[in-house]
Design a protein around this motif. Sequence first.
Motif, PDB file in Angstrom:
ATOM      1  N   UNK A 103       0.648  -1.364   0.152  1.00 58.06           N
ATOM      2  CA  UNK A 103       0.128  -0.044   0.026  1.00 58.06           C
ATOM      3  C   UNK A 103       0.793   1.203  -0.046  1.00 58.06           C
ATOM      4  N   UNK A 104       1.801   1.300   0.882  1.00 55.11           N
ATOM      5  CA  UNK A 104       2.847   2.511   0.752  1.00 55.11           C
ATOM      6  C   UNK A 104       3.435   2.621  -0.536  1.00 55.11           C
ATOM      7  N   UNK A 105       3.647   1.515  -1.140  1.00 62.91           N
ATOM      8  CA  UNK A 105       4.595   1.530  -2.244  1.00 62.91           C
ATOM      9  C   UNK A 105       3.460   2.130  -3.520  1.00 62.91           C
ATOM     10  N   UNK A 106       2.369   1.820  -3.525  1.00 61.98           N
ATOM     11  CA  UNK A 106       1.407   2.464  -4.363  1.00 61.98           C
ATOM     12  C   UNK A 106       1.294   3.895  -4.007  1.00 61.98           C
ATOM     13  N   UNK A 107       0.962   4.348  -2.851  1.00 66.36           N
ATOM     14  CA  UNK A 107       0.971   5.710  -2.418  1.00 66.36           C
ATOM     15  C   UNK A 107       1.955   6.734  -2.911  1.00 66.36           C
TER      16      UNK A 107
END
Length: 254
Positions: free
Chosen positions: A238-242
Amino acid sequence: MTNSEKYHFDDFTFDNYKRLIELAKEKGFQFILHKDKFEVERKDVIWRHDVEFEPELSLKMAQIESEAGVKATYFFQLHSEYYNIFDSFYKEIFKKIKSFGHHVGLHFDSHYWNIKEEAQLDEYIKLDKQYLECNFGVEIDTFSFHNTTPFTQSCLSYQYGGLINVYSSFFKEHYNYCSDSLGYWRYDRLEDVLKDKNVRHLQVLTHDGNWRDDVLSPRKRLINTMYHHADRLIKEQIEGLHAQGMLCPDDNED
């Protein structure tokens, strides 16, 4: 008697792990490696870890040992169903454990290679050894079998594929053995073994998923390890997508 009392659930905390390390030192055990020359008169312990589920927990144990001034051996898998040793996150953990002065070995999975005969071991152990050494820039001299079976327990030669076999007849004949497999002491309780004046040479096996900050049952420790592993992967994704400006919306988010 409750299961907690019968299986000594409160033994398997990191605080008690520190205490057991100190107890071993207090009782005069020298921490050595499998490759060290056997000396009858020396009182020693080979302290070993099979890294099964979450190397992050192994790192915590490695730090405890380092702070206590002792060394252990960490056996890593190449074909684990639970962690990818070549993932950058785990490669860093591998390097940190090594930086504490600990030894590393191969946790060899004969099931992955579908090995049925002892004569096959040399080829595949050499293959895994070379791959691990090439990718991590280390020298491997020892291996342990993953998920032992009557077959692998019958493979008693001192070496296979150029690596020392921790389950060889040599270690079975010269060393007492204590293991926390399945989250409890499989044979004798480690504290009792360390206090036994008749035990002069000891091999201790521990597993990362069996130790926690709090007192938990073996099943809860295993489940928590799986959830911790999953939570980290989800957070990373999720952090990678954000970070790339992309969304990963949930039901309760605008």
